[in-house]
Scaffold this active site. Structure first.
Site, PDB file in Angstrom:
ATOM      1  N   ARG A 297      32.968   2.440  36.928  1.00 15.34           N
ATOM      2  CA  ARG A 297      31.692   2.706  35.766  1.00 15.34           C
ATOM      3  C   ARG A 297      30.921   4.199  36.271  1.00 15.34           C
ATOM      4  O   ARG A 297      30.524   4.646  35.201  1.00 15.34           O
ATOM      5  CB  ARG A 297      30.977   1.606  35.770  1.00 15.34           C
ATOM      6  CG  ARG A 297      31.508   0.295  35.279  1.00 15.34           C
ATOM      7  CD  ARG A 297      30.747  -1.053  35.183  1.00 15.34           C
ATOM      8  NE  ARG A 297      31.557  -1.822  34.329  1.00 15.34           N
ATOM      9  CZ  ARG A 297      31.370  -3.034  33.906  1.00 15.34           C
ATOM     10  NH1 ARG A 297      30.013  -3.633  34.501  1.00 15.34           N
ATOM     11  NH2 ARG A 297      32.038  -3.931  33.195  1.00 15.34           N
ATOM     12  N   TYR A 441      35.257   2.178  27.233  1.00  8.06           N
ATOM     13  CA  TYR A 441      35.915   1.709  28.334  1.00  8.06           C
ATOM     14  C   TYR A 441      35.226   1.493  29.568  1.00  8.06           C
ATOM     15  O   TYR A 441      34.118   1.786  29.584  1.00  8.06           O
ATOM     16  CB  TYR A 441      37.433   2.362  28.572  1.00  8.06           C
ATOM     17  CG  TYR A 441      37.517   3.695  28.946  1.00  8.06           C
ATOM     18  CD1 TYR A 441      36.376   4.689  29.440  1.00  8.06           C
ATOM     19  CD2 TYR A 441      38.707   4.466  28.897  1.00  8.06           C
ATOM     20  CE1 TYR A 441      36.465   5.752  29.746  1.00  8.06           C
ATOM     21  CE2 TYR A 441      38.627   5.993  29.259  1.00  8.06           C
ATOM     22  CZ  TYR A 441      37.664   6.615  29.703  1.00  8.06           C
ATOM     23  OH  TYR A 441      37.748   7.983  29.884  1.00  8.06           O
ATOM     24  N   GLU A 442      35.873   0.658  30.553  1.00 12.80           N
ATOM     25  CA  GLU A 442      34.989   0.171  31.605  1.00 12.80           C
ATOM     26  C   GLU A 442      33.741  -0.654  31.118  1.00 12.80           C
ATOM     27  O   GLU A 442      32.838  -0.597  31.988  1.00 12.80           O
ATOM     28  CB  GLU A 442      34.606   1.382  32.673  1.00 12.80           C
ATOM     29  CG  GLU A 442      35.687   2.024  33.231  1.00 12.80           C
ATOM     30  CD  GLU A 442      36.595   1.063  34.007  1.00 12.80           C
ATOM     31  OE1 GLU A 442      36.006  -0.086  34.487  1.00 12.80           O
ATOM     32  OE2 GLU A 442      38.130   1.298  34.123  1.00 12.80           O
ATOM     33  N   GLY A 443      34.028  -1.295  30.115  1.00  4.35           N
ATOM     34  CA  GLY A 443      32.556  -2.048  29.557  1.00  4.35           C
ATOM     35  C   GLY A 443      31.697  -1.318  28.830  1.00  4.35           C
ATOM     36  O   GLY A 443      31.254  -0.353  29.063  1.00  4.35           O
TER      37      GLY A 443
END
Lengths: 596, 596
Positions: A297, A441-443
């Protein structure tokens, strides 16, 4: 075509003048990380990214990756494979990795400017080596000795790359729903079967082997997220003694067609009884994956930063060259057919917005990396614990704000070009399309917001926030008498007080209705980002004034800070009002009544 | 793929319940524009756009237009030409055109929902007929009788299309710099020579002839924008008696590769001594072109609206279908594997933001169209003059805000899809790419802002603003005792007062330094947009409560208005602070000191 020049002066300023990284590295025992070494890394990194990666950015977008249905093979765009070979040869892949496994052992923060340069130069290319770091970390923290022995060295050296296989067609955020199965085999391995989607670098032609870290369910797994285990599944089978075997039963079924990062292979991966090894404890896979996701992140945050900087650089060049209209206050360059558009206040507004978000965001992102080093290597237990709490708090802010600002900055920079910004040849529209993935992406931003307010603030009783507020107050107290930053101290203190007060107000409401957290989360996140940036801008001015930087440099920091405090920080008021608004404003309407 | 369903219920609500268009049309003498006729137009328009245009949106994006270097010909994507033939056959092209030239003579506002539907269904396709309207208007207002006779009928009937040829490589906003030359010929025509870029629909295969309206300089033209004349240059030569001649010396040199609207032919047009006719007075071409540009700007605003609505429709569908996580306040659909994501407050925040901007923006955009009819057809001179001043004031707000919100709504809607939004097959990323052009063409947002604050407010002593403030106060006074909207009256009044005060404050500062206008313009524009929307939301609630709409519909309006006032209107505070900030925050930094 857009160009890129690594902003070495500002990177050094952030790292050394503002954050005091040189002293911190020495104190943490990274004796190799001297200023000389770090400078050499920065300069070599700039050379590599500017001359090797940046020129491939446009061709990567135009040609993209291609997939051979028959063999499942993926071919990367022309030049990409060669660039990767140079990357490996230059020793870049192991820059901050453990020396035990062939790394160079530099601190994490020393690798972050390189990361930013790679992302700015060629985001799509950067996604191939990026995923290896996640696999490396998972193996370091959770792998058995033989697994580390066999897999880590090739990953660190870049001879193999890694992936993170989480998402399935019906589950992304909600991994508790995942269906991929792992059947125990007689030899202690597992047969992995299922379909994973959105697998970055799932297949490519850079290396001979690819190490997939796969989330799957054991036969006796409880339902939901507590029944997920983590497996290592190589493309080419690897025995416990390291010997390579035959091709594993894993194959790329197709590539996604995406808005941007065309050169990044986003794969559908089919596992058909593929041989895998369990990493860590059964059913504890999600925890292990989260270890990797936090660093990932922060890394995605840097992607937003890198793209913003490249967009700004090109908008700035264009604004100085493009002649159009006269300044409202009279011609500034009467000898030219028209004034360069940088004379127009509205163009400056867009450029300064980018500059404030990029340079402030850079310090914020690099600071988070330094906290990773502190949490890992400090000899002081409290310092380690505090750094850990602070990273946990700052990670969603860095990830979400730097990527939201990435979308914003690429928007402004494109806008500076007028209609020309919409034309592919200028390269600005590619930056905007590439940036658009980073808030997903990645949350997504919404998930980061819930992580911040729900987990990091509410569940952990605001430990990270408390530390951040202490940092702010410490700075304000130290600089009350400093004429160079006096103008920023009072507004910063006021915002810190409001931050605390808003937190308490949401906390109180959340006790009555947990949905209040979800209702306030996004605005709370953005509010936190702007206040954090105000802190970093005030510190940047203090550091610049105290430094040996040129007068021009100091003016740049001072005036940009003034711009930020006068014109961007007030966005907080809109967010504060939304945080204060009742959850009813979001929940009152029946789901059916959303259509007019 | 994204889908589209024309929002007939809300279109009718905006037109009839809020704006009282039916009575207005009758009062203005548009006796044919009865409710029955208008309903039929809406329904047929919905059928045509949903079934003919919308299905071509994705193929248009994938295949785009192609250009034959040898002949200069442009081929549109499969199905586009046939759809245009249906459009012409259905009589759509002349819906609101003068009956003298084969039009159906409906009021301008009656054509606006159709325009929105076309843009939502297929923006790129919509750009082909759009440009004909500009040419039609220029001819109507400035053409000689023989020019109207010869050119208008085929344009109105859609047998020919038109273009606007303004931009050149070195000048877009600053048309004073343009170089295209017009040499008088013995027969009274002119030979036009020069290169024009960004010419939408400059070449295509829909019709046999294309009518270019070209800005160029006569040999005796004064320098700058006062030396520009307007010419009509057909692709196939047309004699004064209407007979078609040979091919004219105008040719498409290439097509631009763009971020979006791939199916819209954006041409480089080379004029090589092409035969043209002067329209209007020599050297007064820019004025004639501005006539066309104002309607074109309102039309581009509707493009932002249409794309926002389509994006919202698809996000809403996805948010109801996609199961992921449980509501923080406990499972809402325990029988399902997870809750549909519309239960999550943050997803609702994104959906409601779109809904508030779309439905409020719809009334704002339709109102502007009705003002065009009032300015044109009212029997009362004061009413005509007031409507004209109000359109002038609202045009930059409608153009810029509806397109900025278009970028924002397509962003939120894509975000609701998570990573799937980034994948082409869902169609959300196309909407985002297509929307990105709308804040650029027909004058960027920055140019709209200068038009609003510099011209419409400062130069015209705020005549339009005064009328808008009067409208707001009239509404507030009328509804003080109306329990249904009481909650909105005080905040609306407060914002109106602040609007006036901010205007005076900028005006005062601008007297000392004209750059203050440029410094405040963008934030003033956005502030004006949000306050206007507050007015339209309050009026929408009042109109809905007083109507025979269903309870569900009324709840939708009421709760969305509450959402808007609580969570979007406070964005004004950030803009107000920026308006209040000194110009110094933008001009203090030397152009050279922008690099760190």
């Amino acid at each position: 075509m857009s160009t890129y020049k690594a902003p070495l002066a500002d990177m050094r300023f952030a790292l050394f003048d503002v954050l005091g990284a040189e002293a911190a590295f020495q104190r943490l025992g990274y004796t190799d990380a001297s200023r000389d070494v770090l400078d050499a890394v920065l300069e070599e990194g700039a050379r590599f990214t500017e001359t090797v990666l940046a020129p491939l950015n446009s061709v990567g977008d135009q040609i993209g990756c291609s997939h051979d249905k028959a063999s499942g093979a993926v071919t990367t765009p022309p030049g990409f494979k060669q660039a990767y070979a140079q990357y490996v040869e230059g020793g870049w892949s192991g820059l901050t990795a453990d020396t035990r496994f062939g790394g160079q052992g530099l601190p994490h923060a020393a690798g972050v400017p390189l990361k930013e340069m790679i992302d700015a130069a060629n985001l799509a290319w950067g996604n191939f080596p990026l995923l290896s770091h996640g696999a490396t970390e998972a193996l370091l923290h959770h792998g058995e000795e033989w697994q580390q022995e066999v897999f880590l060295k090739p990953l660190v050296e870049g001879r193999w790359t890694g992936t993170m296989c989480l998402t399935e067609p019906h589950c992304g955020t909600d991994l508790g729903l995942l269906k991929t199965r792992a059947e125990p085999q007689a030899d202690g391995s597992y047969a992995i079967t299922g379909t994973k989607i959105f697998i970055t670098a799932g297949e490519h032609d850079f290396t001979d082997n690819i190490i997939h870290l796969v989330l799957a369910r054991l036969p006796d797994a409880p339902a939901g997220s507590k029944g997920i285990s983590l497996f290592i599944v190589p493309k080419v089978k690897v025995a416990r003694d390291g010997r390579l075997g035959e091709a594993n039963a894993v194959r790329c079924g197709s590539l996604e067609h995406k808005m941007g990062i065309h050169a990044s292979a986003t794969c559908v991966m089919n596992f058909d009884g593929a041989q895998g090894y369990l990493i860590g404890q059964p059913h504890k896979g999600l925890m292990a994956m989260f270890t990797m996701m936090n660093t990932a992140r922060l890394a995605v945050g840097l992607q937003g930063l890198g793209l913003s900087d490249r967009a700004l650089q090109n908008a700035l060049r264009y604004a100085r060259e493009r002649l159009q209209m006269r300044a409202l206050s009279g011609a500034k360059f009467p000898e030219l057919a028209a004034d360069p558009i940088i004379v127009h206040p509205d163009v400056r507004r867009m450029l300064l917005t980018c500059k404030a978000l990029v340079e402030g965001g850079r310090v914020m992102g690099y600071d988070a990396a330094l906290l990773v080093d502190l949490a890992h290597a400090s000899g002081d237990e409290k310092e380690r614990a505090d750094a850990d709490a602070l990273i946990g708090f700052m990670t969603p802010i860095v990830k979400a704000c730097l990527t939201e600002w990435g979308v914003e900055c690429t928007y402004h920079a494109l806008q500076c070009f007028g209609g020309h910004g919409y034309i592919a040849e200028h390269g600005m529209e590619q930056l905007a399309r590439d940036a658009r993935i980073t808030t997903l992406y990645e949350g997504t931003t919404g998930i980061q917001a819930l992580d911040l307010l729900g987990r990091k603030v509410m569940q952990l009783q605001g430990a990270g926030l408390k530390l951040m507020l202490e940092r702010i107050e410490r700075f304000c107290a130290e600089h009350e008498g400093n004429a160079a930053v006096a103008e920023f101290v009072a507004p910063l203190r006021a915002k810190a007080a409001q931050w605390q007060q808003l937190t308490m107000s949401v906390g109180k409401r959340a006790m009555a209705n947990p949905d209040e957290v979800g209702a306030a989360a996004y605005d709370y996140l953005m509010y936190s980002g702007y206040v954090s940036l105000a802190y970093w801008w005030a510190r940047s001015v203090a550091a610049s004034e105290a430094s040996a930087q040129s007068e021009r440099f100091k003016a740049g920091k001072r005036e940009t800070a003034r711009f930020f405090f006068a014109r961007l920080l007030p966005r907080c008021e809109g967010h504060a009002a939304a945080i204060g608004a009742s959850v009813e404003t979001l929940t009152a309407l029946d789901a059916e009544a959303f259509d007019a």
